[in-house]
Write an enzyme that holds these catalytic residues in place. Structure first.
Site, PDB file in Angstrom:
ATOM      1  N   GLY A  75      57.045 -27.100 -31.063  1.00  0.00           N
ATOM      2  CA  GLY A  75      56.984 -28.375 -31.779  1.00  0.00           C
ATOM      3  C   GLY A  75      55.730 -28.399 -32.631  1.00  0.00           C
ATOM      4  O   GLY A  75      54.936 -27.449 -32.629  1.00  0.00           O
TER       5      GLY A  75
ATOM      6  N   GLY B  15      52.482 -28.749 -33.018  1.00  0.00           N
ATOM      7  CA  GLY B  15      51.327 -28.840 -32.132  1.00  0.00           C
ATOM      8  C   GLY B  15      50.065 -29.314 -32.808  1.00  0.00           C
ATOM      9  O   GLY B  15      49.097 -29.680 -32.141  1.00  0.00           O
ATOM     10  N   ARG B  16      50.054 -29.312 -34.146  1.00  0.00           N
ATOM     11  CA  ARG B  16      48.872 -29.811 -34.856  1.00  0.00           C
ATOM     12  C   ARG B  16      49.267 -30.476 -36.173  1.00  0.00           C
ATOM     13  O   ARG B  16      48.585 -30.337 -37.182  1.00  0.00           O
ATOM     14  CB  ARG B  16      47.881 -28.676 -35.104  1.00  0.00           C
ATOM     15  CG  ARG B  16      48.433 -27.462 -35.832  1.00  0.00           C
ATOM     16  CD  ARG B  16      47.318 -26.511 -36.194  1.00  0.00           C
ATOM     17  NE  ARG B  16      47.829 -25.325 -36.867  1.00  0.00           N
ATOM     18  CZ  ARG B  16      47.061 -24.464 -37.531  1.00  0.00           C
ATOM     19  NH1 ARG B  16      45.757 -24.671 -37.609  1.00  0.00           N
ATOM     20  NH2 ARG B  16      47.568 -23.407 -38.109  1.00  0.00           N
TER      21      ARG B  16
ATOM     22  N   ASP C 122      43.845 -27.877 -29.437  1.00  0.00           N
ATOM     23  CA  ASP C 122      43.227 -29.157 -29.798  1.00  0.00           C
ATOM     24  C   ASP C 122      43.962 -29.852 -30.945  1.00  0.00           C
ATOM     25  O   ASP C 122      43.632 -30.980 -31.311  1.00  0.00           O
ATOM     26  CB  ASP C 122      41.752 -28.970 -30.167  1.00  0.00           C
ATOM     27  CG  ASP C 122      41.521 -28.005 -31.323  1.00  0.00           C
ATOM     28  OD1 ASP C 122      42.496 -27.685 -32.039  1.00  0.00           O
ATOM     29  OD2 ASP C 122      40.367 -27.562 -31.508  1.00  0.00           O
ATOM     30  N   GLY C 123      44.972 -29.174 -31.520  1.00  0.00           N
ATOM     31  CA  GLY C 123      45.761 -29.798 -32.574  1.00  0.00           C
ATOM     32  C   GLY C 123      45.061 -29.896 -33.916  1.00  0.00           C
ATOM     33  O   GLY C 123      45.571 -30.532 -34.833  1.00  0.00           O
TER      34      GLY C 123
ATOM     35  N   ARG D 132      50.528 -31.661 -46.594  1.00  0.00           N
ATOM     36  CA  ARG D 132      51.554 -30.702 -47.015  1.00  0.00           C
ATOM     37  C   ARG D 132      52.818 -31.431 -47.458  1.00  0.00           C
ATOM     38  O   ARG D 132      53.242 -32.417 -46.853  1.00  0.00           O
ATOM     39  CB  ARG D 132      51.876 -29.738 -45.874  1.00  0.00           C
ATOM     40  CG  ARG D 132      52.895 -28.675 -46.249  1.00  0.00           C
ATOM     41  CD  ARG D 132      52.862 -27.489 -45.310  1.00  0.00           C
ATOM     42  NE  ARG D 132      53.450 -27.769 -44.007  1.00  0.00           N
ATOM     43  CZ  ARG D 132      53.542 -26.854 -43.030  1.00  0.00           C
ATOM     44  NH1 ARG D 132      53.079 -25.630 -43.228  1.00  0.00           N
ATOM     45  NH2 ARG D 132      54.066 -27.172 -41.871  1.00  0.00           N
TER      46      ARG D 132
ATOM     47  N   ARG E 231      63.801 -26.505 -39.470  1.00  0.00           N
ATOM     48  CA  ARG E 231      63.671 -25.055 -39.322  1.00  0.00           C
ATOM     49  C   ARG E 231      64.869 -24.481 -38.564  1.00  0.00           C
ATOM     50  O   ARG E 231      65.634 -25.240 -37.949  1.00  0.00           O
ATOM     51  CB  ARG E 231      62.388 -24.723 -38.545  1.00  0.00           C
ATOM     52  CG  ARG E 231      61.136 -25.401 -39.114  1.00  0.00           C
ATOM     53  CD  ARG E 231      60.084 -25.605 -38.015  1.00  0.00           C
ATOM     54  NE  ARG E 231      58.940 -26.386 -38.482  1.00  0.00           N
ATOM     55  CZ  ARG E 231      57.792 -25.878 -38.916  1.00  0.00           C
ATOM     56  NH1 ARG E 231      57.628 -24.571 -38.941  1.00  0.00           N
ATOM     57  NH2 ARG E 231      56.816 -26.654 -39.324  1.00  0.00           N
TER      58      ARG E 231
ATOM     59  N   ASP F 169      60.917 -20.360 -35.886  1.00  0.00           N
ATOM     60  CA  ASP F 169      60.346 -21.686 -36.113  1.00  0.00           C
ATOM     61  C   ASP F 169      59.561 -21.745 -37.423  1.00  0.00           C
ATOM     62  O   ASP F 169      59.152 -22.823 -37.857  1.00  0.00           O
ATOM     63  CB  ASP F 169      59.446 -22.095 -34.943  1.00  0.00           C
ATOM     64  CG  ASP F 169      58.368 -21.072 -34.647  1.00  0.00           C
ATOM     65  OD1 ASP F 169      58.734 -19.980 -34.178  1.00  0.00           O
ATOM     66  OD2 ASP F 169      57.181 -21.343 -34.883  1.00  0.00           O
ATOM     67  N   ASN F 170      59.363 -20.590 -38.065  1.00  0.00           N
ATOM     68  CA  ASN F 170      58.676 -20.538 -39.358  1.00  0.00           C
ATOM     69  C   ASN F 170      59.645 -20.235 -40.494  1.00  0.00           C
ATOM     70  O   ASN F 170      59.225 -19.799 -41.565  1.00  0.00           O
ATOM     71  CB  ASN F 170      57.577 -19.472 -39.347  1.00  0.00           C
ATOM     72  CG  ASN F 170      56.412 -19.860 -38.455  1.00  0.00           C
ATOM     73  OD1 ASN F 170      56.222 -21.038 -38.158  1.00  0.00           O
ATOM     74  ND2 ASN F 170      55.652 -18.886 -38.022  1.00  0.00           N
TER      75      ASN F 170
END
Length: 475
Positions: A90, A92-93, A125-126, A176, A183, A252-253
């Site tokens: 997911g 994560g950051r 730490d995201g 972004r 994805r 996932d990319n």
């Protein structure tokens, strides 16, 4: 909610979060963390205009939206094969502020990358380093200017915070922009759901958002897969054209919209090596330069597996239909690649030995460690006679050019400049010391990669001392 609509008018966003109509397996409501002295460091004026935002108020628009508790922000959930191993993942950051709709009714995801912890951060730490966010800004915009489909960079924010990596580094957030952040891994997550209609809802949503023209067609799921496959083939051909190595082609990319996404340990080739890997974590060369077309097809097969039952009730027949598409597009990839390579050396029409001519060139480039970008520029400029070992090949090329139907139809597709790793690293290291002069200059020059008026310092290949052998994602 009237208050939200008024707030959006004040901030100049035109948000509509259609993604939140999907089942909640696909997202979690999140907010960006509060940072001590958040400020806009760099902004993309061209993209601001394309989004129909107010340039003069842009800093206020972005900063207020991050701190606005009424904005319905969220992080996406997905799964993925990372270096071939399946896992649940997911954002994560990253936090998605919303889907902004411009005056042409075009929809764009606006995401904050590096904005802090989410339910998917695991032990991270995201957050993002300013250096890694600046790298993605530069490279993604370079890809856009190279005419390659990509997510884009709207702005870079300095968080005013030091975050710990190998040392303490400046924290940064990338704003972004993407056609969507759906994805292959999003579909893989849906296929795990115990609710059978989750995958169908995701399919319907994705078709409506990305390919509404097929929404009411028979066999729309198969047609959807064909379109996604074609988008990926075209994308990879363009990566190979400019010598781009993504570095982490995990499922996932891989964006369903056909955009290049997630610029972590990516790089461009200097000297040509088809087996080149830059990512520090790709120990077995899974995502090497020449493996990218195969990996794209492997990822597409993983996508098809998630909705085979909706292609045909007969599983064997469904598999056959998917295999036919993958085999057909594998052939198409090779045809498009050959056409692209012919454009790079200035030949047209189809002749039996064209592939051999190109293979011989690539073999020579590999053996003699020739620069990928500059070699094709020298061929284009007929400036390749300085190498004795190339004389025989040049003679073959000149004979082949006599078979061109019309020289006016020859379309070279060679960039004069790419964001070379050693230049990029120098610019980013200067930024760490607060010097942004060369950053602005580099970004400006990358806007016109096909111009013949590029300063020599940005064209020449690196010396042995300047070569960068590994890249890192900055997580």
């Amino acid at each position: 909610n009237i208050n939200i609509k008024i707030n959006f008018m004040q901030t100049n966003w035109n948000f509509e979060n259609s993604y939140l109509t999907l089942p909640n397996i696909f997202y979690s409501k999140t907010r960006a963390e509060k940072f001590p002295s958040l400020k806009v460091l760099l902004k993309n004026k061209n993209l601001i205009d394309n989004l129909d935002l107010k340039n003069d108020d842009f800093d206020k628009i972005v900063l207020e939206s991050i701190n606005n508790g009424e904005i319905n922000s969220f992080s996406q959930a997905y799964a993925g094969h990372q270096f071939g191993h399946f896992t649940i993942l997911g954002d994560g950051r990253a936090t998605l502020l919303g889907e902004h709709i411009n005056n042409n009714n075009e929809r764009f995801d606006i995401q904050l990358k590096g904005s802090g912890k989410t339910p998917y951060s695991r032990n991270g730490d995201g957050k993002g380093t300013l250096k890694s966010m600046l790298r993605e800004y530069i490279v993604s915009e370079a890809m856009h200017n190279l005419d390659i489909k990509t997510t884009r960079s709207l702005a870079i924010l300095n968080t005013g915070e030091k975050i710990q990596r190998e040392t303490y580094e400046e924290g940064g957030i990338l704003v972004r922009v993407a056609k969507s952040h759906i994805r292959v891994g999003t579909f893989q997550l849906a296929s795990l759901s115990k609710k059978k209609n989750d995958i169908e809802e995701l399919l319907e949503y994705t078709i409506k958002r990305l390919h509404p023209e097929i929404l009411n067609e028979a066999d729309k799921y198969l047609k959807f897969f064909e379109k996604i496959t074609e988008d990926q083939i075209n994308l990879i051909v363009n990566w190979q054209r400019v010598g781009f190595i993504h570095g982490v082609m995990n499922t996932d990319n891989m964006s369903i919209s056909g955009e290049t996404i997630d610029y972590g340990p990516c790089a461009f080739l200097d000297e040509y090596n088809p087996n080149k890997v830059f990512s520090s974590i790709d120990k077995n060369g899974r995502y090497a330069f020449n493996n990218q077309p195969k990996i794209a097809l492997w990822n597409l097969a993983r996508l098809a597996e998630t909705f085979l039952h909706l292609i045909d009730v007969n599983e064997e027949l469904a598999i056959k239909k998917i295999e036919n598409i993958l085999m057909r597009y594998e052939v198409k990839y090779h045809d498009l690649w050959l056409e692209m390579m012919k454009n790079k050396i200035g030949i047209n029409q189809d002749h039996a030995k064209d592939k051999d001519l190109i293979k011989e060139l690539l073999d020579l480039m590999q053996v003699f460690k020739l620069d990928y970008t500059n070699t094709f520029i020298e061929i284009e400029n007929d400036n390749f006679k300085k190498f004795d070992f190339m004389h025989e090949w040049i003679a073959k090329l000149n004979l082949r050019k006599q078979l061109n139907k019309n020289d006016k139809e020859v379309k070279f597709s060679n960039p004069q400049i790419i964001p070379r790793k050693h230049i990029l690293e120098n610019v980013l290291n200067e930024c760490k010391n607060g010097n942004y002069k060369n950053l602005s200059r580099f970004i400006s020059i990358l806007k016109n990669p096909y111009s013949s008026d590029i300063p020599e310092e940005f064209i020449k290949e690196p010396t042995n001392e300047e070569k960068v052998y590994e890249t890192f994602c900055g997580t």
